[in-house]
Structures are given as structure tokens and as C-alpha cells.
Design a protein around this motif. Structure first.
Motif, PDB file in Angstrom:
ATOM      1  N   SER A 161      69.269  32.817  23.167  1.00 13.61           N
ATOM      2  CA  SER A 161      70.245  33.735  22.704  1.00 13.61           C
ATOM      3  C   SER A 161      70.179  34.450  21.369  1.00 13.61           C
ATOM      4  CB  SER A 161      71.825  32.622  23.363  1.00 13.61           C
ATOM      5  OG  SER A 161      72.565  32.309  21.907  1.00 13.61           O
ATOM      6  N   ILE A 162      69.840  33.955  19.886  1.00 11.84           N
ATOM      7  CA  ILE A 162      69.436  33.980  18.613  1.00 11.84           C
ATOM      8  C   ILE A 162      68.588  35.071  18.867  1.00 11.84           C
ATOM      9  CG2 ILE A 162      68.486  33.678  16.805  1.00 11.84           C
ATOM     10  CD1 ILE A 162      70.194  31.002  17.116  1.00 11.84           C
ATOM     11  N   THR A 163      67.337  34.731  19.105  1.00 10.64           N
ATOM     12  CA  THR A 163      65.919  35.154  19.356  1.00 10.64           C
ATOM     13  C   THR A 163      66.002  36.915  20.439  1.00 10.64           C
ATOM     14  OG1 THR A 163      64.764  34.149  20.930  1.00 10.64           O
ATOM     15  CG2 THR A 163      64.771  33.869  18.228  1.00 10.64           C
ATOM     16  N   HIS A 164      66.621  36.372  21.318  1.00 12.58           N
ATOM     17  CA  HIS A 164      66.112  37.757  22.248  1.00 12.58           C
ATOM     18  C   HIS A 164      66.820  38.625  22.682  1.00 12.58           C
ATOM     19  CE1 HIS A 164      64.407  34.487  25.872  1.00 12.58           C
ATOM     20  NE2 HIS A 164      63.776  34.211  25.035  1.00 12.58           N
ATOM     21  N   PRO A 165      67.602  39.237  22.035  1.00 15.77           N
ATOM     22  CA  PRO A 165      68.372  40.236  21.489  1.00 15.77           C
ATOM     23  C   PRO A 165      68.034  41.035  20.424  1.00 15.77           C
ATOM     24  CG  PRO A 165      70.141  38.709  21.618  1.00 15.77           C
ATOM     25  CD  PRO A 165      69.096  38.015  22.032  1.00 15.77           C
ATOM     26  N   LEU A 166      67.416  40.057  19.506  1.00 17.54           N
ATOM     27  CA  LEU A 166      66.580  40.396  18.250  1.00 17.54           C
ATOM     28  C   LEU A 166      65.201  41.754  18.218  1.00 17.54           C
ATOM     29  CD1 LEU A 166      67.373  38.025  15.536  1.00 17.54           C
ATOM     30  CD2 LEU A 166      67.878  40.205  15.488  1.00 17.54           C
ATOM     31  N   ILE A 167      64.938  40.589  19.706  1.00 23.22           N
ATOM     32  CA  ILE A 167      63.529  40.961  20.425  1.00 23.22           C
ATOM     33  C   ILE A 167      63.464  42.370  21.647  1.00 23.22           C
ATOM     34  CG2 ILE A 167      61.444  40.637  21.597  1.00 23.22           C
ATOM     35  CD1 ILE A 167      61.582  37.319  20.990  1.00 23.22           C
ATOM     36  N   ARG A 168      64.490  42.321  21.721  1.00 21.20           N
ATOM     37  CA  ARG A 168      64.765  42.834  22.806  1.00 21.20           C
ATOM     38  C   ARG A 168      64.819  44.451  21.597  1.00 21.20           C
ATOM     39  NH1 ARG A 168      67.187  39.845  26.002  1.00 21.20           N
ATOM     40  NH2 ARG A 168      69.967  39.857  25.177  1.00 21.20           N
ATOM     41  N   LYS A 169      65.975  44.392  20.490  1.00 22.21           N
ATOM     42  CA  LYS A 169      66.639  45.817  20.072  1.00 22.21           C
ATOM     43  C   LYS A 169      64.807  45.916  19.010  1.00 22.21           C
ATOM     44  CE  LYS A 169      69.029  47.091  16.147  1.00 22.21           C
ATOM     45  NZ  LYS A 169      69.015  46.304  14.739  1.00 22.21           N
ATOM     46  N   GLU A 170      64.035  45.642  18.950  1.00 27.47           N
ATOM     47  CA  GLU A 170      62.576  45.903  17.946  1.00 27.47           C
ATOM     48  C   GLU A 170      61.832  46.106  19.303  1.00 27.47           C
ATOM     49  OE1 GLU A 170      59.398  46.311  15.557  1.00 27.47           O
ATOM     50  OE2 GLU A 170      61.840  46.566  15.470  1.00 27.47           O
ATOM     51  N   ILE A 171      61.540  45.585  20.505  1.00 33.28           N
ATOM     52  CA  ILE A 171      60.609  45.851  21.364  1.00 33.28           C
ATOM     53  C   ILE A 171      61.474  47.863  22.093  1.00 33.28           C
ATOM     54  CG2 ILE A 171      60.516  45.413  24.041  1.00 33.28           C
ATOM     55  CD1 ILE A 171      58.384  43.881  21.852  1.00 33.28           C
ATOM     56  N   ALA A 172      62.531  48.012  21.846  1.00 32.30           N
ATOM     57  CA  ALA A 172      63.568  49.318  22.072  1.00 32.30           C
ATOM     58  C   ALA A 172      62.943  50.345  21.462  1.00 32.30           C
ATOM     59  CB  ALA A 172      65.040  49.440  22.115  1.00 32.30           C
TER      60      ALA A 172
END
Length: 197
Positions: A84-95
Motif C-alpha cells: 500500500s506504500i510502494t504500489h501507488p508510487l510505482i503506478r504513478k511513475e509507470i504512468a
């Protein structure tokens, strides 16, 4: 732009397949690379992980992945908190990166994402490729690669959806259950399939 998900079980050889595809000129985006980036020293991601899990740093201030792994693997609640900490950050950078590729008018980009099915990301992709091998091969490769104990290996494999389930939802299955020569032939087969899309 075709958005292709490349996934598989832990130690099935997905990173090797990624490298081979890059060598053939494909644009490959690596989720693990982005995951490391969002918890690099000085990042908000690393600060949040330390606030949640305590002293999980190496002497140089970077994340001690093994120590964190011992905390979260085998503990679904703690793993969920980490994600829940890392996935939103990863999704934002991938987008952000995906948009850069789209702006370049690329016909096809491959996203190497270990937890594609675990994060229910199937709908985001035009096609999904699964790299597969047997559970015994996963164990042998993890033992060689990471020097983990057998119980650590079992916990990591158990934390993912079984490879056979991933295969059943794939558009293309690449078998990495023999030697490198066989893998090269499988990548040739994948290359031909990608070119046909």
C-alpha cells in the motif's frame, strides 16, 4: 501503442527474457527497477517504509531488502501494508514513463511486471506474456541466486499466485524449463508473435 505485460513466477527467468528482448531492440520497462527507484535513499517512499517497519536500512542508508523481506514474506498483513506504500508510487511513475513512450509514437512497449496478476492489473494490458518453469526449478534458481533458506524460498513462492494459474490467463506462454539454447528458441517464438501483433 500496444502495452504488453511480461510476467511469471519468481525465478522463472523473466528478467533474462526481458534482457533478451531489449537486446533485440524492444522497449522494456522494468517494474523492479521502478520499485527500487521509489525507495531510493532520500525518497518519500523510503521514509514511509522506515516509519512503518523501523530500522530496515543498510549502513549506507539504502533499503535492506533481505531484512524487509524477512518481515513481510509469510505475513500477508505486513506485505499488504508494504504494497500500500510502494504500489501507488510505482503506478504513478509507470504512468509517467508510459506517456513518454506514447508521445514517442512507439508501436509496442513491454512492461516487465512480476506481480501483474497479484495486483489485478490484467485489464491494463493489450496482451500478457507469462514466463514459466516448474516449482522445483524456481526453488533451485532461488537457492543459487539469493542464498535464501528453504523456508524463505517457500514463503516467497507462496506469496505469489501459482505459475499454472498465470499460464491459464496468458496470451502467450514462454517455457523456461530447459537450457539457454531452448530459452533462445522460445524467445525467437515470442519475437515472431510480438511482430505479428
Amino acid at each position: 501503442m500496444k502495452w504488453i505485460g511480461l510476467t511469471g513466477g519468481i525465478a522463472c527467468g523473466k528478467s533474462t527474457v526481458s534482457r533478451m528482448l531489449r537486446d533485440r531492440g524492444y522497449n522494456v520497462l522494468d517494474a523492479d527497477e521502478v520499485a527500487r527507484e521509489v525507495v531510493r535513499p532520500g525518497s518519500a517512499g523510503l521514509k514511509a517504509v522506515v516509519e512503518e517497519f523501523g530500522d530496515v536500512l543498510l549502513p549506507d542508508g539504502s533499503l535492506d531488502r533481505r531484512k524487509l523481506g524477512q518481515i513481510v514474506f509469510g505475513n500477508p498483513d505486513k506485505l499488504h501494508v508494504l504494497e500500500s506504500i510502494t504500489h501507488p508510487l510505482i503506478r504513478k511513475e509507470i504512468a509517467r514513463r508510459r506517456q513518454v513512450f506514447a508521445d514517442m509514437n512507439l508501436p509496442l512497449v513491454i512492461y516487465d511486471i512480476p506481480l501483474l496478476f497479484e495486483t489485478h492489473a490484467q485489464e491494463q494490458f493489450d496482451q500478457i506474456v507469462v514466463v514459466s518453469c516448474t516449482k522445483n526449478q524456481q526453488k533451485e534458481r532461488l537457492m543459487r541466486r539469493n542464498q535464501l533458506t528453504e523456508s524463505e524460498i517457500d514463503m516467497r513462492i507462496a506469496s505469489q499466485i501459482p505459475v499454472a494459474s498465470k499460464e491459464s490467463e496468458a496470451d502467450f506462454v514462454l517455457q523456461n524449463n530447459r537450457d539457454e539454447q531452448h530459452l533462445l528458441k522460445e524467445v525467437d517464438r515470442l519475437d515472431a508473435w510480438l511482430k505479428s501483433l
